[in-house]
Design a protein around this motif. Structure first.
Motif, PDB file in Angstrom:
ATOM      1  N   GLU A 566       0.805  -1.311   0.034  1.00  8.16           N
ATOM      2  CA  GLU A 566       0.045  -0.068  -0.074  1.00  8.16           C
ATOM      3  C   GLU A 566       0.998   1.326   0.075  1.00  8.16           C
ATOM      4  O   GLU A 566       2.095   1.431   0.544  1.00  8.16           O
ATOM      5  CB  GLU A 566      -1.041  -0.010   1.363  1.00  8.16           C
ATOM      6  CG  GLU A 566      -1.755  -1.078   1.222  1.00  8.16           C
ATOM      7  CD  GLU A 566      -2.857  -1.092   2.490  1.00  8.16           C
ATOM      8  OE1 GLU A 566      -3.473   0.181   2.480  1.00  8.16           O
ATOM      9  OE2 GLU A 566      -2.751  -1.927   3.330  1.00  8.16           O
ATOM     10  N   TYR A 567       0.252   2.312  -0.629  1.00  7.38           N
ATOM     11  CA  TYR A 567       1.186   3.481  -0.811  1.00  7.38           C
ATOM     12  C   TYR A 567       0.225   4.958  -0.475  1.00  7.38           C
ATOM     13  O   TYR A 567      -0.853   4.932  -1.140  1.00  7.38           O
ATOM     14  CB  TYR A 567       1.622   3.542  -2.309  1.00  7.38           C
ATOM     15  CG  TYR A 567       2.578   4.654  -2.604  1.00  7.38           C
ATOM     16  CD1 TYR A 567       3.935   4.559  -2.296  1.00  7.38           C
ATOM     17  CD2 TYR A 567       2.074   5.916  -3.100  1.00  7.38           C
ATOM     18  CE1 TYR A 567       4.831   5.692  -2.714  1.00  7.38           C
ATOM     19  CE2 TYR A 567       2.904   7.044  -3.549  1.00  7.38           C
ATOM     20  CZ  TYR A 567       4.335   6.576  -3.353  1.00  7.38           C
ATOM     21  OH  TYR A 567       5.176   7.753  -3.625  1.00  7.38           O
ATOM     22  N   LYS A 568       0.476   5.479   0.538  1.00 12.94           N
ATOM     23  CA  LYS A 568      -0.370   6.904   0.687  1.00 12.94           C
ATOM     24  C   LYS A 568       0.412   7.883   0.563  1.00 12.94           C
ATOM     25  O   LYS A 568       1.728   8.229   1.023  1.00 12.94           O
ATOM     26  CB  LYS A 568      -0.907   6.397   2.156  1.00 12.94           C
ATOM     27  CG  LYS A 568      -1.670   5.245   2.355  1.00 12.94           C
ATOM     28  CD  LYS A 568      -2.109   5.269   3.721  1.00 12.94           C
ATOM     29  CE  LYS A 568      -2.898   3.840   3.961  1.00 12.94           C
ATOM     30  NZ  LYS A 568      -4.107   3.714   3.421  1.00 12.94           N
ATOM     31  N   LEU A 569      -0.104   8.991   0.614  1.00 16.24           N
ATOM     32  CA  LEU A 569       0.485  10.505   0.551  1.00 16.24           C
ATOM     33  C   LEU A 569      -0.006  11.323   2.053  1.00 16.24           C
ATOM     34  O   LEU A 569      -1.260  11.267   1.805  1.00 16.24           O
ATOM     35  CB  LEU A 569       0.336  11.129  -0.517  1.00 16.24           C
ATOM     36  CG  LEU A 569       0.904  10.507  -1.921  1.00 16.24           C
ATOM     37  CD1 LEU A 569       0.305  11.455  -3.137  1.00 16.24           C
ATOM     38  CD2 LEU A 569       2.363  10.237  -1.657  1.00 16.24           C
ATOM     39  N   LEU A 570       0.755  11.715   2.742  1.00 20.46           N
ATOM     40  CA  LEU A 570       0.077  12.583   3.907  1.00 20.46           C
ATOM     41  C   LEU A 570       0.797  13.830   3.698  1.00 20.46           C
ATOM     42  O   LEU A 570       1.995  14.177   3.416  1.00 20.46           O
ATOM     43  CB  LEU A 570       0.495  11.716   5.329  1.00 20.46           C
ATOM     44  CG  LEU A 570      -0.204  10.525   5.216  1.00 20.46           C
ATOM     45  CD1 LEU A 570       0.970   9.362   4.925  1.00 20.46           C
ATOM     46  CD2 LEU A 570      -0.386  10.318   6.971  1.00 20.46           C
ATOM     47  N   ASP A 571      -0.003  15.013   4.182  1.00 20.62           N
ATOM     48  CA  ASP A 571       0.423  16.205   4.085  1.00 20.62           C
ATOM     49  C   ASP A 571       1.026  16.630   5.405  1.00 20.62           C
ATOM     50  O   ASP A 571       0.445  16.201   6.663  1.00 20.62           O
ATOM     51  CB  ASP A 571      -0.688  17.233   3.990  1.00 20.62           C
ATOM     52  CG  ASP A 571      -1.162  17.067   2.324  1.00 20.62           C
ATOM     53  OD1 ASP A 571      -0.320  16.902   1.564  1.00 20.62           O
ATOM     54  OD2 ASP A 571      -2.492  17.043   2.272  1.00 20.62           O
ATOM     55  N   ALA A 572       2.346  17.230   5.523  1.00 20.86           N
ATOM     56  CA  ALA A 572       2.747  17.700   6.914  1.00 20.86           C
ATOM     57  C   ALA A 572       3.753  18.901   6.719  1.00 20.86           C
ATOM     58  O   ALA A 572       4.203  19.311   5.837  1.00 20.86           O
ATOM     59  CB  ALA A 572       3.742  16.275   7.502  1.00 20.86           C
ATOM     60  N   ASP A 573       3.866  19.264   7.955  1.00 22.77           N
ATOM     61  CA  ASP A 573       4.809  20.359   8.015  1.00 22.77           C
ATOM     62  C   ASP A 573       5.979  19.728   8.691  1.00 22.77           C
ATOM     63  O   ASP A 573       5.899  19.170   9.863  1.00 22.77           O
ATOM     64  CB  ASP A 573       4.349  21.736   8.884  1.00 22.77           C
ATOM     65  CG  ASP A 573       3.046  22.299   8.402  1.00 22.77           C
ATOM     66  OD1 ASP A 573       2.951  22.331   7.001  1.00 22.77           O
ATOM     67  OD2 ASP A 573       2.450  22.848   9.071  1.00 22.77           O
ATOM     68  N   LEU A 574       7.299  20.191   8.309  1.00 21.62           N
ATOM     69  CA  LEU A 574       8.456  19.715   8.885  1.00 21.62           C
ATOM     70  C   LEU A 574       9.303  20.732   9.490  1.00 21.62           C
ATOM     71  O   LEU A 574       9.826  21.648   8.843  1.00 21.62           O
ATOM     72  CB  LEU A 574       9.345  18.842   7.699  1.00 21.62           C
ATOM     73  CG  LEU A 574       8.995  17.388   7.086  1.00 21.62           C
ATOM     74  CD1 LEU A 574       7.810  17.274   6.870  1.00 21.62           C
ATOM     75  CD2 LEU A 574      10.055  16.921   6.106  1.00 21.62           C
ATOM     76  N   ALA A 575       9.782  20.512  10.746  1.00 17.65           N
ATOM     77  CA  ALA A 575      10.913  21.140  11.478  1.00 17.65           C
ATOM     78  C   ALA A 575      12.160  20.548  11.497  1.00 17.65           C
ATOM     79  O   ALA A 575      12.379  19.606  12.069  1.00 17.65           O
ATOM     80  CB  ALA A 575      10.319  21.327  12.901  1.00 17.65           C
ATOM     81  N   THR A 576      13.223  21.041  10.811  1.00 19.61           N
ATOM     82  CA  THR A 576      14.325  20.556  10.287  1.00 19.61           C
ATOM     83  C   THR A 576      15.457  21.094  11.805  1.00 19.61           C
ATOM     84  O   THR A 576      15.211  21.953  12.348  1.00 19.61           O
ATOM     85  CB  THR A 576      14.914  20.766   9.059  1.00 19.61           C
ATOM     86  OG1 THR A 576      14.671  22.458   8.998  1.00 19.61           O
ATOM     87  CG2 THR A 576      13.813  20.248   8.146  1.00 19.61           C
ATOM     88  N   PRO A 577      16.552  20.114  11.662  1.00 17.19           N
ATOM     89  CA  PRO A 577      17.770  20.682  12.577  1.00 17.19           C
ATOM     90  C   PRO A 577      18.155  21.793  12.469  1.00 17.19           C
ATOM     91  O   PRO A 577      18.508  22.454  13.666  1.00 17.19           O
ATOM     92  CB  PRO A 577      18.627  19.510  12.374  1.00 17.19           C
ATOM     93  CG  PRO A 577      18.072  18.284  11.470  1.00 17.19           C
ATOM     94  CD  PRO A 577      16.912  18.927  10.876  1.00 17.19           C
ATOM     95  N   ASP A 578      17.855  22.661  11.357  1.00 15.88           N
ATOM     96  CA  ASP A 578      18.512  23.957  11.156  1.00 15.88           C
ATOM     97  C   ASP A 578      17.591  24.968  11.708  1.00 15.88           C
ATOM     98  O   ASP A 578      17.779  26.296  11.690  1.00 15.88           O
ATOM     99  CB  ASP A 578      18.829  24.209   9.863  1.00 15.88           C
ATOM    100  CG  ASP A 578      17.691  24.294   8.799  1.00 15.88           C
ATOM    101  OD1 ASP A 578      16.382  23.961   9.323  1.00 15.88           O
ATOM    102  OD2 ASP A 578      17.907  24.407   7.549  1.00 15.88           O
ATOM    103  N   GLY A 579      16.460  24.760  12.313  1.00 19.01           N
ATOM    104  CA  GLY A 579      15.500  25.414  13.114  1.00 19.01           C
ATOM    105  C   GLY A 579      14.576  26.114  12.112  1.00 19.01           C
ATOM    106  O   GLY A 579      13.777  26.731  12.656  1.00 19.01           O
ATOM    107  N   ARG A 580      14.491  25.697  10.940  1.00 18.50           N
ATOM    108  CA  ARG A 580      13.422  26.068   9.886  1.00 18.50           C
ATOM    109  C   ARG A 580      12.345  25.258   9.694  1.00 18.50           C
ATOM    110  O   ARG A 580      12.361  23.995  10.113  1.00 18.50           O
ATOM    111  CB  ARG A 580      14.205  26.367   8.550  1.00 18.50           C
ATOM    112  CG  ARG A 580      15.154  27.539   8.627  1.00 18.50           C
ATOM    113  CD  ARG A 580      15.420  27.764   7.044  1.00 18.50           C
ATOM    114  NE  ARG A 580      16.467  26.839   6.667  1.00 18.50           N
ATOM    115  CZ  ARG A 580      17.106  26.910   5.311  1.00 18.50           C
ATOM    116  NH1 ARG A 580      16.586  27.836   4.254  1.00 18.50           N
ATOM    117  NH2 ARG A 580      17.979  26.010   4.850  1.00 18.50           N
TER     118      ARG A 580
END
Length: 860
Positions: A566-580
């Motif tokens: 199975e293969y799904k797409l999920l929307d998300a906001d990503l907080a990365t190690p560089d603080g962005r």
């Protein structure tokens, strides 16, 4: 006044010779005006529809789109509790509030399991029948639905699919399949552009689309007398708070119109671009026409100069003729443009998008733009011949007609052409060797424009050389007639170069796009062979058609399969190690077996590790941008769930085509943070057969998918064919638009030959007098035309393949690394060009053959 009279006399004296140039102007202007009228009419149609179907104020769930789309990755529309309707009714200024439910994530089938979806790409909408719909629809047969076994359908869909009262209809949604019989047929009071609409009663719609009662997707609110929509919106918002989306009728209509306009603008500017190409080709035709007319009237112009006409008067005389040509061609073109628009509307009707001629919109700007373009382009194209006419000396009255100075391209022109061509070639080289596609695309554009201009400028020099080579290969076998055809083509290299250049432009674009399209298919096919390790791909025919859980279970139960992913797409906001924080990213969630189904290259780590609990992968560009390494932690805020802390276990290469720029995690990981009722449906399902059972499994899967016709199973061969067909359809549409430019170019060949025959009337008479037969004369003109057409084809195809090969080098930076020259297409176009030359020569050759020998010899 004398100049005007002279211009009018010359124009009508040569009206037959002007006709083809006028047709070129007419076609170009017609295409521009037709495009503008067609798109304006579509805008008017959608405007009326959106205004008519919108309630004064609409309340919808927070997650719904501004355009009222009821589609989501879960297959269910965002809903509100029924209590919202009561709260809205209590707001000040509300006359009536009614809850409705609707969805576009539904597949509707007839009793034979054939889909009832529009073929135009318009949506299929299933919703509850309500008073707002009753205002915009008229029931023409039967009655509105009143129970779970009844459904009403719009008249256009009923007519297209031959539905009648009592017919069985199945509605497949994430909830399951609901069957009902047609209880009524309703017609739109305004034009329906092509959507298929099915109405259920409210309770049945809730159960069918959402799986439970007591919820709505929208609340339609009607304002009390004297209350404006803006004031009503404020009152409703105050009563509900900020947890809902509240829009006025204008806001809903504007949002819908904006969505439609984005599509229409792409289509409009693309079509106008092709009209511009036709205008460019038409310029060569007009320049040739006036150049030849000036050359033929050299003696006449010399006499005018001898009796006192100034250079300015002669120049003005030719420009007035061009102005007349432009005005006549443009006026006729505007009228023809309206006809083209109506034809496009009829064509769209055949494709399922209904546009009524009652909404035909001809803004005052359309004829103004058409007239301005046609006249300005014609006058500008005639400027050089007019300037040349002004330079004719009074002594030219003592010479035979003709302009010897036009027989060869000037040395300055040749030098400029060579420099431009060299600069263009250098630009293409820089583009082909660029490290980044974005930087290279600018050099590619510059190279295309510069080489095109260079080839046009250097055309006479190329004509002098290439025609001799073609003459040696093609014409010499026809003996003296062939040699005369060669000499005629070489007599005026500037004319031959300009005529060939007109054909060159269209064929260069055809060749370029053919190379790019063929290379894209070949590259994608190569990538599929190298990376896809599964046998079958199951997916919906349209973007938001997903695989519901019931079908997934049936696929898994299909005999002969080793594994199903199975293969799904999920929307998300990503907080990365560089603080962005990187907003609106997509996480590709799949079963761990996806690492076997797609052999994606990694630059660090192992992709299989990304499917471990609380793990993920990122792509190379994202990792570099945000300083991510193996072991880095990324905070993933799922749109419909909570925030997860995921460890990066793999970094995938950007040097791929399939799933380029994807970030992977397991479905099990996503399920820890996204509630089951908000978990997206499967975008795709991959299936792999047991060894030796591929054929049987393929047949079994097709049988399984009969329960949901919106889904298609493809093996790798099917997938490659679908990809090739999609690109082929796009190219065929582009070729159809380019046909306008090629038609104008053919008119240019016809006009050049026709004027050339007139120019050589005395010469033809002399040749006939010394024994040249009519058949030989016609053959000579046909051969001359073939050489000019083949000359233009050689330039165009060579130039286009160079552009296409350079473009492919830029695509290689995006992973499309295979250069594929579609030789069958190139050879077919080349051979077709020879036949174009034969066709173009039919009328001029026929007219030449009918010349009276004595009258021809006596011509001055």
């Amino acid at each position: 006044m004398t100049v005007l009279k002279t211009s009018l006399r010359n124009f009508f004296a040569h009206k037959g010779r002007m006709a083809l140039s006028a047709i070129a102007v007419l076609l170009s202007v017609a295409f521009v005006c037709g495009t503008l009228v067609f798109t304006d009419t579509m805008n008017t149609t959608f405007d009326k529809l959106f205004q008519a179907t919108s309630s004064d104020v609409t309340v919808s769930a927070k997650g719904s789109s501004d355009t009222g789309e009821t589609t989501s990755r879960t297959g269910k529309p965002p809903v509100m509790p029924a209590s919202v309707v009561g709260r809205v009714r209590g707001a000040q200024g509300v006359e009536k509030a009614e809850g409705t439910v609707g969805s576009t994530s539904v597949t509707v089938i007839d009793a034979h399991r054939d889909k009832l979806s529009p073929s135009s790409g318009a949506p299929t909408i299933v919703g509850s029948w309500n008073s707002n719909d009753a205002r915009t629809m008229k029931i023409t047969k039967g009655a509105a639905p009143k129970g779970p076994d009844q459904v009403m359908v719009d008249e256009d869909t009923a007519s297209k699919h031959h539905l009648k009262l009592g017919d069985d209809i199945g509605m497949i949604s994430v909830v399951g399949t609901h069957h009902a019989r047609v209880s009524g047929i309703a017609a739109f009071q305004v034009t329906n552009p092509g959507a298929a609409i099915f109405y259920l009663d409210t309770k049945t719609a809730q159960q069918t689309l959402v799986g439970k009662t007591g919820v709505y997707t929208n609340v339609n609110v009607t304002a009390a007398h004297g209350v404006t929509n803006d004031q009503l919106k404020k009152n409703v918002t105050a009563a509900l708070g900020n947890g809902y989306k509240v829009q006025t009728a204008k806001e809903v209509a504007d949002a819908n119109q904006k969505s439609v306009e984005s599509f229409l603008n792409v289509m409009k500017y693309a079509m106008l671009g092709f009209a511009g190409i036709a205008f460019l080709v038409g310029i060569f035709l007009i320049i040739n026409t006036f150049s030849m007319l000036v050359a033929q009237r050299t003696r006449e112009i010399g006499l005018m100069r001898a009796i006192g006409s100034s250079r300015r008067q002669v120049n003005r005389s030719v420009l007035i003729e061009a102005l007349l040509l432009g005005v006549i061609g443009s006026v006729l073109g505007v009228g023809a443009g309206v006809g083209i628009a109506v034809g496009l509307m009829k064509l769209m009707g055949q494709m399922g998008m209904h546009l009524s001629t009652d909404d035909l919109t001809v803004a005052w700007t359309t004829p103004a733009v058409g007239l301005l373009l046609g006249v300005v382009v014609t006058v500008l194209a005639a400027y050089l011949p007019a300037r040349r006419a002004g330079k004719v000396s009074p002594m030219a009255a003592l010479r035979d007609a003709g302009a010897p100075a036009d027989a060869k391209a000037g040395a300055i022109r040749a030098v400029i052409g060579l420099l431009l061509t060299a600069a263009g070639g250098w630009s293409l080289y820089v583009a082909a060797t660029a490290d980044k596609a974005k930087a290279g695309s600018g050099w590619l554009g510059l190279g295309v424009v510069t080489t095109l201009i260079g080839f046009v400028v250097i055309g006479p020099l190329l004509a002098a050389g290439l025609v001799r080579v073609l003459g040696a290969i093609i014409l010499r076998i026809f003996g003296p007639v062939g040699r005369m055809a060669e000499r005629n083509a070489l007599r005026n290299p500037r004319r031959t170069g300009a005529t060939g250049a007109a054909l060159m432009i269209g064929l260069a674009l055809v060749a370029c796009l053919s190379v790019v399209g063929s290379s894209m298919v070949a590259s994608a096919t190569d990538q599929l062979d190298k990376t896809v390790g599964t046998d079958f791909i199951i997916q919906g025919d349209q973007e938001y058609t997903m695989v519901n859980p019931q079908m997934v279970q049936k696929i898994k139960a299909t005999p002969g399969l080793e594994r199903v992913t199975e293969y799904k797409l999920l929307d998300a906001d990503l907080a990365t190690p560089d603080g962005r924080v990187s907003k609106k990213e997509t996480i590709n969630a799949a079963d761990p077996t996806y690492a076997q189904d797609l052999r994606t290259k990694t630059v660090a780590g192992n992709l299989a590790d990304a499917y471990k609990p609380d793990s993920m992968s990122v792509f190379e560009g994202f990792a570099k941008k945000h300083g991510i390494k193996l072991g880095s932690t990324v905070s993933v805020g799922f749109k419909d769930g909570t925030t997860a802390k995921l460890t990066v276990r793999a970094i995938t290469s950007d040097d791929v085509v399939v799933d380029k720029g994807a970030m992977y995690a397991s479905i099990a990981t996503a399920a820890k943070y996204v509630p089951a009722d908000r978990m997206p449906l499967d975008q795709l399902v991959f299936a792999t057969a047991k060894d030796g059972q591929e054929a049987a499994a393929y047949k079994a899967l097709k049988s399984t998918l009969r329960d949901d016709p919106a889904l298609t199973v493809r093996d790798q061969t099917d997938y490659k064919k679908a990809l090739k067909d999609q690109i082929g359809q796009l190219l065929n549409m582009i070729y159809g638009l380019l046909a306008l430019a090629i038609i104008v170019a053919v008119l240019g060949v016809v006009n050049t030959l026709a004027l050339s025959v007139v120019e050589r009337t005395r010469e033809i008479g002399l040749m006939r007098a010394i024994g040249l037969s009519r058949r030989q004369l016609r053959r000579m003109i046909r051969l001359e035309s073939v050489v000019i057409a083949v000359f233009g084809a050689l330039l165009g195809l060579g130039l286009g393949m160079g552009w296409g090969a350079t473009a492919q080098q830029l695509l290689a930076l995006e992973g499309l690394k295979v250069l594929d020259i579609p030789w069958p297409t190139i050879i077919t176009v080349f051979i077709a060009s020879a036949f174009v030359g034969l066709f173009a020569a039919l009328i001029p050759a026929f007219r030449a053959g009918r010349m009276n020998v004595l009258n021809a010899i006596a011509t001055d």
